[in-house]
Design a protein around this motif. Structure first.
Motif, PDB file in Angstrom:
ATOM      1  N   SER A 206      43.758  15.018  84.560  1.00 56.48           N
ATOM      2  CA  SER A 206      42.782  14.498  85.521  1.00 56.48           C
ATOM      3  C   SER A 206      42.754  15.372  86.766  1.00 56.48           C
ATOM      4  O   SER A 206      43.576  16.279  86.928  1.00 56.48           O
ATOM      5  CB  SER A 206      43.092  13.048  85.885  1.00 56.48           C
ATOM      6  OG  SER A 206      44.373  12.943  86.473  1.00 56.48           O
ATOM      7  N   TYR A 236      36.841  11.513  91.059  1.00 54.18           N
ATOM      8  CA  TYR A 236      37.969  11.553  90.122  1.00 54.18           C
ATOM      9  C   TYR A 236      37.423  11.776  88.722  1.00 54.18           C
ATOM     10  O   TYR A 236      36.471  11.102  88.299  1.00 54.18           O
ATOM     11  CB  TYR A 236      38.743  10.240  90.173  1.00 54.18           C
ATOM     12  CG  TYR A 236      39.866  10.138  89.152  1.00 54.18           C
ATOM     13  CD1 TYR A 236      41.086  10.767  89.381  1.00 54.18           C
ATOM     14  CD2 TYR A 236      39.694   9.426  87.970  1.00 54.18           C
ATOM     15  CE1 TYR A 236      42.114  10.680  88.456  1.00 54.18           C
ATOM     16  CE2 TYR A 236      40.719   9.325  87.035  1.00 54.18           C
ATOM     17  CZ  TYR A 236      41.929   9.961  87.276  1.00 54.18           C
ATOM     18  OH  TYR A 236      42.934   9.878  86.356  1.00 54.18           O
ATOM     19  N   SER A 237      38.016  12.734  88.012  1.00 58.54           N
ATOM     20  CA  SER A 237      37.627  13.023  86.632  1.00 58.54           C
ATOM     21  C   SER A 237      38.845  12.910  85.735  1.00 58.54           C
ATOM     22  O   SER A 237      39.957  13.320  86.126  1.00 58.54           O
ATOM     23  CB  SER A 237      37.025  14.436  86.509  1.00 58.54           C
ATOM     24  OG  SER A 237      35.879  14.573  87.304  1.00 58.54           O
ATOM     25  N   TYR A 238      38.636  12.374  84.519  1.00 57.55           N
ATOM     26  CA  TYR A 238      39.730  12.196  83.564  1.00 57.55           C
ATOM     27  C   TYR A 238      39.322  12.766  82.210  1.00 57.55           C
ATOM     28  O   TYR A 238      38.226  12.467  81.701  1.00 57.55           O
ATOM     29  CB  TYR A 238      40.081  10.716  83.415  1.00 57.55           C
ATOM     30  CG  TYR A 238      41.187  10.467  82.419  1.00 57.55           C
ATOM     31  CD1 TYR A 238      42.517  10.687  82.778  1.00 57.55           C
ATOM     32  CD2 TYR A 238      40.907  10.032  81.130  1.00 57.55           C
ATOM     33  CE1 TYR A 238      43.542  10.482  81.860  1.00 57.55           C
ATOM     34  CE2 TYR A 238      41.923   9.815  80.209  1.00 57.55           C
ATOM     35  CZ  TYR A 238      43.235  10.048  80.576  1.00 57.55           C
ATOM     36  OH  TYR A 238      44.247   9.842  79.674  1.00 57.55           O
ATOM     37  N   ASP A 245      35.169  14.324  78.971  1.00 57.39           N
ATOM     38  CA  ASP A 245      35.675  13.808  80.252  1.00 57.39           C
ATOM     39  C   ASP A 245      34.789  12.663  80.734  1.00 57.39           C
ATOM     40  O   ASP A 245      33.600  12.592  80.399  1.00 57.39           O
ATOM     41  CB  ASP A 245      35.636  14.863  81.374  1.00 57.39           C
ATOM     42  CG  ASP A 245      36.289  16.175  81.019  1.00 57.39           C
ATOM     43  OD1 ASP A 245      37.164  16.191  80.136  1.00 57.39           O
ATOM     44  OD2 ASP A 245      35.913  17.190  81.639  1.00 57.39           O
ATOM     45  N   GLN A 247      33.969  10.617  84.670  1.00 55.61           N
ATOM     46  CA  GLN A 247      34.141  10.818  86.111  1.00 55.61           C
ATOM     47  C   GLN A 247      33.536   9.660  86.892  1.00 55.61           C
ATOM     48  O   GLN A 247      32.674   8.930  86.400  1.00 55.61           O
ATOM     49  CB  GLN A 247      33.458  12.112  86.547  1.00 55.61           C
ATOM     50  CG  GLN A 247      31.922  12.053  86.472  1.00 55.61           C
ATOM     51  CD  GLN A 247      31.242  12.823  87.580  1.00 55.61           C
ATOM     52  OE1 GLN A 247      31.261  14.031  87.578  1.00 55.61           O
ATOM     53  NE2 GLN A 247      30.615  12.114  88.502  1.00 55.61           N
TER      54      GLN A 247
END
Length: 326
Positions: A206, A236-238, A245, A247
Motif C-alpha cells: 500500500s 491511500y492505495s492498496y 489496486d 484507492q
C-alpha cells in the motif's frame, strides 16, 4: 485546508516511526500500488525512466449555487466540459525530473434567454481544440528507497498560453465576441507560475500520497485574469495483487475570484472538496488503466449579490487514466 495539513502531518509523524531500510523495501513492501488517479504524488523519476499518461476528465456543471445552496438560474445555464491531458514525464538525474503536459478541451454551454422578445429561446455555445500547456520540474528531497522515512519532493513550473482565446460566437442576440465569452475560450492567454510539494509513504502492499500545488495567475487575453488556484490531495492505495489496486482519496481546490478589466468577477471561484474512490488495473509492467469517480462533498460557490448571479459547479467528475512506461 486544515484537513489536508493535519493529515499530512500524520503521514510525516507516522513515517518517522515506521521507516523501512533500503534493504527492507524490496523484501517487505510487496506489491507497490499506483498513485492517486485524480491527484499527484511525492516521488521523482530516476534518471532515464519515462512515462506517458493520457488522463480524460468528464464533468457537467449543471447547478447554480450561492455557497452550498442551489439557487434559481434565470438563464438555466449548463456547462459540459471534457478535458484530455497528455503528459510525458522523464527522469533527468541528480534528483530532478520534468513533466510536459498539454490538453485537448471540449466545452459546451447551454443557456436560455431569460427575458425580452426571445425569452425562453435556448441556444448553445461550443468550442474545442488545444488548451494551455505546462512544464514542471521536480526535485527530490527525500527518497524512501535510499533509507529515508518517505519520499518528499518540491516542484516549480510554468503554464504556457497555447490555447486559443479569440473565438467569437453567434447567438440569437447577435455576435458575442471573445472579450464577452472568456470562460468559453480554450486558454487564458497568460503565463502562469506553479509551485508544488508532494509526499509519498510506501507501506506493505500500500501507499499514502499527499500533494499541494499553487497556480499564481497573471492577466491574459481580453483583459481577463483567472483567479489563483490552490489544489491539494491526499490518498491511500492498496494492492490486492500485482494486477489490481483500489484507492480512496480526498481532493480539494480553492479558486480565487477572476478579474475582468481589473474588476472582480464576484460569482467566480470558491472552495470545493471531492472524495474519489478508484481502481487501478495493471495488465503488465508496461501499461496500466485507472478509473476514478470524484463526488463533491463540500461546496462553497462564490455569489454576486449585486446582480444575483451564481457560479456554476458540478456534483461529480469521471476520470480515466491510461499510463505507458518506457
Amino acid at each position: 485546508m486544515k484537513l489536508f495539513i493535519n493529515t499530512a502531518l500524520m503521514i510525516l509523524v507516522f513515517g518517522s516511526y515506521s521507516t523501512l531500510s533500503a534493504e527492507d523495501i524490496n523484501s517487505k513492501i510487496g506489491n507497490i500500488p499506483l498513485g492517486n488517479v485524480a491527484g499527484s504524488t511525492g516521488n521523482v523519476f530516476p534518471k532515464g525512466k519515462s512515462r506517458f499518461i493520457i488522463k480524460h476528465m468528464l464533468l457537467s456543471k449543471d447547478g447554480a449555487y450561492n455557497g452550498n445552496d442551489e439557487v434559481v438560474d434565470s438563464k438555466k445555464r449548463k456547462m459540459d466540459l471534457d478535458v484530455t491531458h497528455f503528459l510525458y514525464r522523464y527522469g533527468l538525474g541528480n534528483g530532478f525530473d520534468v513533466r510536459i503536459a498539454s490538453t485537448y478541451v471540449q466545452k459546451k454551454l447551454n443557456q436560455t434567454i431569460p427575458m425580452g422578445p426571445m425569452a425562453g429561446k435556448n441556444f448553445n455555445l461550443k468550442n474545442s481544440g488545444m488548451g494551455d500547456s505546462r512544464v514542471i520540474f521536480r526535485y527530490e528531497l527525500l527518497n524512501q528507497k535510499k533509507g529515508s522515512p518517505l519520499f518528499l519532493a518540491l516542484g516549480a513550473g510554468v503554464k504556457l498560453p497555447t490555447g486559443s482565446t479569440n473565438k467569437s460566437f453567434s447567438t440569437p442576440m447577435g455576435i458575442k465576441r471573445a472579450n464577452q465569452t472568456q470562460t468559453m475560450q480554450l486558454g487564458s492567454g497568460s503565463f502562469d507560475y506553479i509551485a508544488e510539494i508532494g509526499a509519498t509513504k510506501l507501506l506493505p502492499n500500500s501507499r499514502i500520497d499527499a500533494h499541494m500545488m499553487y497556480l499564481f495567475t497573471t492577466e491574459g487575453s481580453n483583459n481577463y485574469e483567472f483567479g489563483d488556484k490552490f489544489k491539494w490531495n491526499i490518498g491511500y492505495s492498496y494492492a490486492i495483487n500485482k494486477y489490481f489496486d483500489v484507492q480512496l482519496e480526498l481532493d480539494g481546490m480553492h479558486m480565487a475570484k477572476d478579474k475582468s478589466n481589473g474588476n472582480s468577477v464576484d460569482y467566480s471561484g470558491g472552495d470545493f472538496i471531492y472524495i474519489t474512490p478508484g481502481i487501478h488495473i495493471i495488465p503488465s509492467k508496461k501499461y496500466d488503466i485507472s478509473l476514478g469517480y470524484s463526488h463533491m462533498i463540500h461546496r462553497d460557490n462564490n455569489y454576486d449579490n449585486s446582480t444575483n448571479t451564481a457560479g456554476l459547479s458540478e456534483d461529480h467528475r469521471l476520470i480515466l487514466r491510461v499510463g505507458y512506461n518506457f
